[in-house]
Each structure stands twice: as C-alpha cells, then as structure tokens.
Motif scaffolding. Structure first.
Motif, mmCIF file in Angstrom:
data_model
loop_
_atom_site.group_PDB
_atom_site.id
_atom_site.type_symbol
_atom_site.label_atom_id
_atom_site.label_comp_id
_atom_site.label_asym_id
_atom_site.label_seq_id
_atom_site.Cartn_x
_atom_site.Cartn_y
_atom_site.Cartn_z
ATOM 1 N N ASP A 81 8.851 17.112 10.150
ATOM 2 C CA ASP A 81 10.250 16.947 8.914
ATOM 3 C C ASP A 81 9.627 17.360 7.182
ATOM 4 O O ASP A 81 10.426 17.275 6.469
ATOM 5 C CB ASP A 81 10.598 15.574 8.826
ATOM 6 N N PHE A 82 8.489 17.777 7.378
ATOM 7 C CA PHE A 82 7.358 17.607 6.257
ATOM 8 C C PHE A 82 7.990 18.811 5.686
ATOM 9 O O PHE A 82 7.846 18.760 4.004
ATOM 10 C CB PHE A 82 6.204 17.776 6.185
ATOM 11 N N GLN A 83 8.232 20.005 6.136
ATOM 12 C CA GLN A 83 8.371 21.675 5.197
ATOM 13 C C GLN A 83 9.923 21.237 5.189
ATOM 14 O O GLN A 83 9.984 21.660 4.310
ATOM 15 C CB GLN A 83 8.109 22.550 6.834
ATOM 16 N N ARG A 84 10.565 20.235 5.794
ATOM 17 C CA ARG A 84 12.053 20.091 5.516
ATOM 18 C C ARG A 84 11.835 20.113 3.949
ATOM 19 O O ARG A 84 13.049 20.222 3.171
ATOM 20 C CB ARG A 84 13.244 19.921 6.090
ATOM 21 N N TYR A 85 11.427 18.439 4.101
ATOM 22 C CA TYR A 85 11.578 18.052 2.767
ATOM 23 C C TYR A 85 10.382 18.574 1.440
ATOM 24 O O TYR A 85 11.500 18.695 0.363
ATOM 25 C CB TYR A 85 11.018 16.551 3.593
ATOM 26 N N TYR A 86 9.788 19.070 2.204
ATOM 27 C CA TYR A 86 9.386 19.782 1.046
ATOM 28 C C TYR A 86 9.998 21.230 0.146
ATOM 29 O O TYR A 86 10.625 21.084 -0.694
ATOM 30 C CB TYR A 86 7.964 21.105 1.235
ATOM 31 N N LEU A 87 10.945 21.804 1.037
ATOM 32 C CA LEU A 87 11.695 23.297 0.992
ATOM 33 C C LEU A 87 12.959 22.085 0.310
ATOM 34 O O LEU A 87 13.511 22.615 -0.408
ATOM 35 C CB LEU A 87 13.136 23.601 2.068
ATOM 36 N N ASN A 88 14.085 21.357 0.401
ATOM 37 C CA ASN A 88 14.573 20.263 -0.291
ATOM 38 C C ASN A 88 14.035 20.284 -2.012
ATOM 39 O O ASN A 88 15.260 20.600 -2.755
ATOM 40 C CB ASN A 88 15.083 18.601 0.240
ATOM 41 N N THR A 89 12.395 19.617 -1.939
ATOM 42 C CA THR A 89 11.978 19.924 -2.846
ATOM 43 C C THR A 89 12.487 20.519 -3.879
ATOM 44 O O THR A 89 12.317 20.774 -5.551
ATOM 45 C CB THR A 89 10.814 18.506 -3.027
ATOM 46 N N VAL A 90 12.002 21.800 -3.394
ATOM 47 C CA VAL A 90 11.900 22.995 -3.991
ATOM 48 C C VAL A 90 13.800 23.425 -4.355
ATOM 49 O O VAL A 90 13.974 24.051 -5.412
ATOM 50 C CB VAL A 90 11.665 24.264 -3.050
ATOM 51 N N ILE A 91 14.281 23.056 -3.140
ATOM 52 C CA ILE A 91 16.064 23.384 -4.245
ATOM 53 C C ILE A 91 15.941 22.222 -5.201
ATOM 54 O O ILE A 91 16.989 22.712 -6.342
ATOM 55 C CB ILE A 91 16.613 23.907 -3.049
ATOM 56 N N TYR A 92 16.056 21.073 -5.250
ATOM 57 C CA TYR A 92 15.843 19.997 -5.720
ATOM 58 C C TYR A 92 16.155 20.590 -7.537
ATOM 59 O O TYR A 92 16.440 20.497 -8.433
ATOM 60 C CB TYR A 92 16.132 19.462 -5.842
ATOM 61 N N ALA A 93 14.461 21.463 -7.134
ATOM 62 C CA ALA A 93 13.374 21.648 -8.658
ATOM 63 C C ALA A 93 14.092 22.363 -9.134
ATOM 64 O O ALA A 93 14.105 22.732 -10.575
ATOM 65 C CB ALA A 93 12.479 21.756 -8.235
ATOM 66 N N VAL A 94 14.595 23.792 -8.664
ATOM 67 C CA VAL A 94 15.052 24.965 -8.660
ATOM 68 C C VAL A 94 15.909 24.988 -9.369
ATOM 69 O O VAL A 94 16.447 24.798 -10.671
ATOM 70 C CB VAL A 94 14.922 26.180 -8.278
ATOM 71 N N ILE A 95 17.593 23.991 -9.250
ATOM 72 C CA ILE A 95 18.172 24.342 -9.208
ATOM 73 C C ILE A 95 18.719 22.624 -10.242
ATOM 74 O O ILE A 95 19.411 23.171 -11.224
ATOM 75 C CB ILE A 95 19.721 23.898 -8.129
ATOM 76 N N GLY A 96 17.636 22.352 -10.455
ATOM 77 C CA GLY A 96 18.215 21.202 -11.641
ATOM 78 C C GLY A 96 18.064 21.901 -13.045
ATOM 79 O O GLY A 96 17.819 21.551 -13.753
ATOM 80 N N THR A 97 16.301 21.965 -12.697
ATOM 81 C CA THR A 97 15.856 22.517 -13.992
ATOM 82 C C THR A 97 16.271 24.206 -14.154
ATOM 83 O O THR A 97 16.859 24.114 -15.681
ATOM 84 C CB THR A 97 14.201 23.363 -13.140
ATOM 85 N N ILE A 98 16.932 24.929 -14.051
ATOM 86 C CA ILE A 98 18.197 25.941 -14.449
ATOM 87 C C ILE A 98 19.114 25.278 -14.899
ATOM 88 O O ILE A 98 19.519 25.761 -16.324
ATOM 89 C CB ILE A 98 18.751 27.048 -12.771
ATOM 90 N N ALA A 99 20.419 24.329 -14.513
ATOM 91 C CA ALA A 99 21.110 23.830 -14.724
ATOM 92 C C ALA A 99 20.824 22.684 -16.287
ATOM 93 O O ALA A 99 21.043 22.862 -17.169
ATOM 94 C CB ALA A 99 21.554 22.159 -13.888
ATOM 95 N N SER A 100 19.523 21.998 -15.715
ATOM 96 C CA SER A 100 19.634 21.325 -17.157
ATOM 97 C C SER A 100 18.400 22.067 -18.545
ATOM 98 O O SER A 100 19.173 21.981 -19.770
ATOM 99 C CB SER A 100 17.622 20.610 -17.199
ATOM 100 N N LEU A 101 18.293 23.005 -18.360
ATOM 101 C CA LEU A 101 17.929 24.290 -19.523
ATOM 102 C C LEU A 101 19.162 24.953 -20.296
ATOM 103 O O LEU A 101 19.805 24.772 -20.847
ATOM 104 C CB LEU A 101 17.130 25.272 -18.879
ATOM 105 N N ILE A 102 19.734 24.843 -19.021
ATOM 106 C CA ILE A 102 21.256 25.491 -19.415
ATOM 107 C C ILE A 102 22.251 24.664 -20.340
ATOM 108 O O ILE A 102 22.092 24.960 -21.553
ATOM 109 C CB ILE A 102 21.623 26.317 -18.487
ATOM 110 N N MET A 103 22.502 23.450 -19.721
ATOM 111 C CA MET A 103 23.463 21.865 -20.027
ATOM 112 C C MET A 103 22.293 22.697 -21.736
ATOM 113 O O MET A 103 22.871 21.641 -22.693
ATOM 114 C CB MET A 103 22.955 20.822 -19.559
#
Length: 306
Positions: free
Chosen positions: A85-107
C-alpha cells in the motif's frame, strides 16, 4: 577612465582592497561563529532522526544514538516499503500535493492581485474581512458538516478545499504585487491586453520569487497533511502517505509488547517514528534547493508593508 583601463591591462596591476577596521573583523568572526551555532542547532534534530531510523532497538533505548547510526540496519525501512500500500499512498500524496498547490496558487494570486490595488473601493471592505479570517473561523464541526452536506467526503476535493487559500500567503502575495511597476501594467493595457492579460502575461512572469515561495509553503502543507484525511477520507484507497504512516506508528506503538512480539517487531516499534519523519521530510528537502534562489527574495519583497 583611460588611466584606469591602462592600469587594468598591465599584468602587474593589483586591485586595491578596502582595509577592514578591527570592529568589522570582530563582527565577521562573531557572525561566523553565530551562524555555525545556528546551523548546528538546526541540523542536529534532523540528523538525529536519520541516525535513529537506521539504529538498533537496543541502542535507541540506551540513548547511544547521536548523529551517527549505532548497529546500522534497515529493518524498519524494509518493513515500510514492503507493504504494497505504501507506493499507492505515496502516489496519492503526490497527486494531492500537485493539484492542491496549483489550485492554491491560482486562487490565491487571483485574490491577492485585486487586493494590491489601493484605488479599488471594495478593498476597504474585503481587506479587513480577509484578515478577519486569520483570527476567527467557523470551527471544526461546521466545516465538517459543510463538507458532508456538499457531498465531498471521500473525494480529492475534500482534501484540497479546506486549505485551498491561506490568508497569510494572500497577504504576502498582495504586498509583492503592489511592488510591481504600475507603468508596465499600463503599457500592457495600451498594447491591447485585458486585465486578465496583464495579470497572466506581465504580473505573474515578474512574480517568480513569490510564486516559488508560495509553492514551497503550499506543497509542504499538502504533503504533511494527515488530519484532513482523518476527517474526510474513509476510503483507504484515497489516503495520503502522511495518514498511512501515522496509522503505522499507532499500530507499532500499540503492539510493542515485549512478551507478545518478536525482535523484528520490537525493532520496528523502536524507530518507526524516526523512519516515517525521514520519509516525509526528504521530498520537501529535495524540492527546496530548486527554489532556494527565489525563497529569500520572495519573503523579503512579499513582507514589505505598503
């Protein structure tokens, strides 16, 4: 000027140096010593965590670990990475961090840019209103009820939306945008750019320092966020790695009974916290050198009061 040029062309020319006063030399020595002490005090806790994560259970219990591992082993790292499960959770974090950071910067930038314009009348209302949210919030229960009623539980939006805009970061960006020369914006409007065109084609390209700084702040926030997942993400498939590692720590701590577990389990329980902290910190540490040159400039210019 000609005398200076001819002097520089002379091979025997030695540029003159400004003589340093005794007080300045003392200051340099004192400043160097102070910086070394601060650096050591800052690095020691992290180096201790790294050393502890590679040390044996007996050495950790006896307090023999300093900044160097004792009885080097990687049992805990193997245990963490061996879990599928570790690799999947790490991938989830990467997706959340990238999407969240881009959205936060724009807004955040879209909100901060109008606030930087003192001639806009509504800023007298929205400015204090936004600052008010720094000190007063709806609270945990109203936020939970809101996310639940919107049907966002167990979605990526539930993890990103609660921290989408940071008030303090908006204020930093507002101060930075206020320092952008007004003449450049007026020149863009003369050339036919709309307000959005001026913002995206002139202001943002000139705002790399503050945008890089905010990228680090927002990414670090999303990367280490486990509490939001604890509240809104019941589906294990969508957990971020921070929440997953927290569950490992809790599981290892509660099972650390010497009479009921083997030596490997005891070893994992002894340094699982250090191992997890290292795994969480390393990605952010790797990102920081790439934006370091913008970090100080962004914080300095963004923190200047209007």
């Amino acid at each position: 000027m000609s005398v200076l040029v001819s002097a520089k062309q002379n091979k025997n020319y030695v540029p003159s140096k400004i003589k340093e006063s005794k007080s300045y030399k003392v200051f340099k020595v004192f400043n160097t010593i102070l910086m070394i002490i601060i650096s050591v005090a800052t690095l020691y806790p992290f180096l201790y965590l790294v050393a502890q994560s590679f040390s044996s259970e007996a050495a950790i219990i006896k307090g023999q670990v300093t900044i160097f591992p004792v009885d080097f082993n990687i049992v805990t790292y193997k245990s963490v990475f061996a879990k599928g499960d570790f690799q999947r959770y790490y991938l989830n974090t990467v997706i959340y961090a990238v999407i969240g950071t881009i959205a936060s910067l724009i807004m955040s930038s879209i909100l901060a840019y109008p606030l930087s314009k003192s001639h806009l009348r509504l800023n007298k209302f929205f400015g204090p209103f936004i600052i008010f949210t720094m000190y007063f919030g709806g609270g945990l229960i109203p936020n939970y009820v809101l996310i639940n009623n919107l049907g966002l539980r167990n979605t990526v939006a539930a993890f990103i939306l609660p921290g989408l805009i940071g008030t303090y970061y908006v204020l930093l960006m507002r101060s930075f945008f206020a320092n952008v020369p007004q003449e450049l914006e007026e020149a863009g409007e003369i050339d036919g750019l709309s307000k959005f065109g001026v913002f995206f084609k002139i202001v943002l390209p000139l705002s790399k320092p503050i945008m890089a700084t905010m990228t680090l702040f927002y990414m670090a926030g999303y990367w280490s966020n486990w509490f939001t997942a604890f509240l809104y993400l019941d589906d294990r498939e969508k957990w971020p790695v921070a929440y997953y590692l927290r569950q490992i720590i809790i599981g290892a701590s509660t099972s650390a009974n010497p009479g009921a577990v083997n030596a490997e389990t005891m070893q994992i329980a002894a340094n699982i916290k250090s191992c997890c902290m290292v795994l969480m910190a390393v990605p952010i540490i790797c990102v920081y050198p790439f934006i370091q040159k913008y970090f100080v400039q962004g914080m300095m210019l963004g923190g200047v009061k209007e």
